[in-house]
Write a protein that holds these residues in place. Sequence first.
Motif, PDB file in Angstrom:
ATOM      1  N   VAL A 137       0.857  -1.183   0.000  1.00 35.90           N
ATOM      2  CA  VAL A 137       0.000   0.000   0.000  1.00 35.90           C
ATOM      3  C   VAL A 137       0.892   1.231   0.000  1.00 35.90           C
ATOM      4  O   VAL A 137       1.755   1.385   0.863  1.00 35.90           O
ATOM      5  N   GLY A 138       0.701   2.120  -0.976  1.00 35.46           N
ATOM      6  CA  GLY A 138       1.484   3.339  -1.037  1.00 35.46           C
ATOM      7  C   GLY A 138       2.383   3.398  -2.255  1.00 35.46           C
ATOM      8  O   GLY A 138       2.380   2.509  -3.115  1.00 35.46           O
ATOM      9  N   ASP A 139       3.175   4.429  -2.314  1.00 32.84           N
ATOM     10  CA  ASP A 139       4.113   4.660  -3.404  1.00 32.84           C
ATOM     11  C   ASP A 139       5.369   3.837  -3.162  1.00 32.84           C
ATOM     12  O   ASP A 139       6.092   4.057  -2.171  1.00 32.84           O
ATOM     13  N   ILE A 140       5.670   2.889  -4.046  1.00 30.31           N
ATOM     14  CA  ILE A 140       6.753   1.935  -3.786  1.00 30.31           C
ATOM     15  C   ILE A 140       8.140   2.575  -3.857  1.00 30.31           C
ATOM     16  O   ILE A 140       9.125   1.971  -3.418  1.00 30.31           O
ATOM     17  N   ASP A 141       8.240   3.774  -4.405  1.00 32.37           N
ATOM     18  CA  ASP A 141       9.525   4.468  -4.447  1.00 32.37           C
ATOM     19  C   ASP A 141       9.647   5.536  -3.370  1.00 32.37           C
ATOM     20  O   ASP A 141      10.717   5.710  -2.775  1.00 32.37           O
ATOM     21  N   ARG A 142       8.575   6.251  -3.088  1.00 32.63           N
ATOM     22  CA  ARG A 142       8.598   7.286  -2.046  1.00 32.63           C
ATOM     23  C   ARG A 142       8.544   6.689  -0.650  1.00 32.63           C
ATOM     24  O   ARG A 142       9.035   7.299   0.305  1.00 32.63           O
ATOM     25  N   LYS A 143       7.954   5.523  -0.496  1.00 34.99           N
ATOM     26  CA  LYS A 143       7.837   4.875   0.815  1.00 34.99           C
ATOM     27  C   LYS A 143       9.151   4.162   1.113  1.00 34.99           C
ATOM     28  O   LYS A 143       9.463   3.123   0.550  1.00 34.99           O
TER      29      LYS A 143
END
Length: 344
Positions: free
Chosen positions: A213-219
């Motif tokens: 869940v979420g942005d796989i690069d920003r997280k």
Amino acid sequence: MIHASDMFGGLRGHDEVVVTGGAGFLGRHLVTALSRLGKKVTVVDHAELPEDIAALPGVRYARADLRDYGETLLALQGADVVFHLAGNASGTVSVEKPRHDFHLNALGTCNVGNACLELGAQRLVYVSSAVVYGTPQRTPMGEDHPTQPFLPYGASKLSGELVLRSLHQSAGLPVVIGRSFVIYGPGEDPARAGGEVSQFLRWHLNELPIPVVGDIDRKTRDFIHVDDMCRALVTLADRGQDGETYNLGSGTEVSMRELAEAVGEATGRPALLDADDSSLEDSFSLVADVSRLAALGFSPAIDLAAGLSSLAAALGPFPELPTAKAVFRRERPERRCLTGAAAC
């Protein structure tokens, strides 16, 4: 595996050690490490000890509810050093049951601190959490980063920090505070552990896509192996400065994409991600500035690649799938009247 030679001063001169929450994931590893150091370890918990931990040399068990001050005093008596790990460790539980979370984490910590003062413990190490920082304003985060927790869990852990720091200032409590980042390693409960390392491996070892869940690069996160965390805690007990706070992490930033790639490398086959970017609430960088911990002479011994390989071997093929979920909000309850209330 931690060896006594890896543990710096090894709590030299402190033979009686208490670990609250010693039946939990981190607690079991810490108790094992302390037993190998030849310490007499009292595990204070409400849950029974696993047989392999109970059978370790020098380990005894004391059942206690740390919300009760009398029980806390009895459980901690005779301790030279107290490692306070007990409490609710789930942000989701704190959202669903905030009073329960506060009683365990804030009231329980207040009781432990006061008991250490009354009983004359020579060192208290409190395991807090990076969640006390709230949404990161900069990366990496030093210990001077603002503390604005957005979960009741973060608020209760910060409350524990504040009461212990006040006891240090007002009465000389010899306390050191460690803010833990994301711990991983063997022995996590898949029904409770929300850390991405174990979850990613469990999905992948079951030959399934990894839900994210979420942005796989920003997280991005800071992962530290549980054996390194135990070494860091002993370092704080040995060398930490009274009344001070230290980040406990690796200092290495890893995105969810990079973690999935590392999982594939550790297992010999590519990992597939099933990304859901409909919620971006935790798509931020939670990474520690560990310079203060490094100044005490500590550095991680287990990098992510080695940690993943050993954990994959420990889990084996088709391990139990993770079921822990991250919940950040609950529905606001409808207004209601209490019986006998004059007005609603």
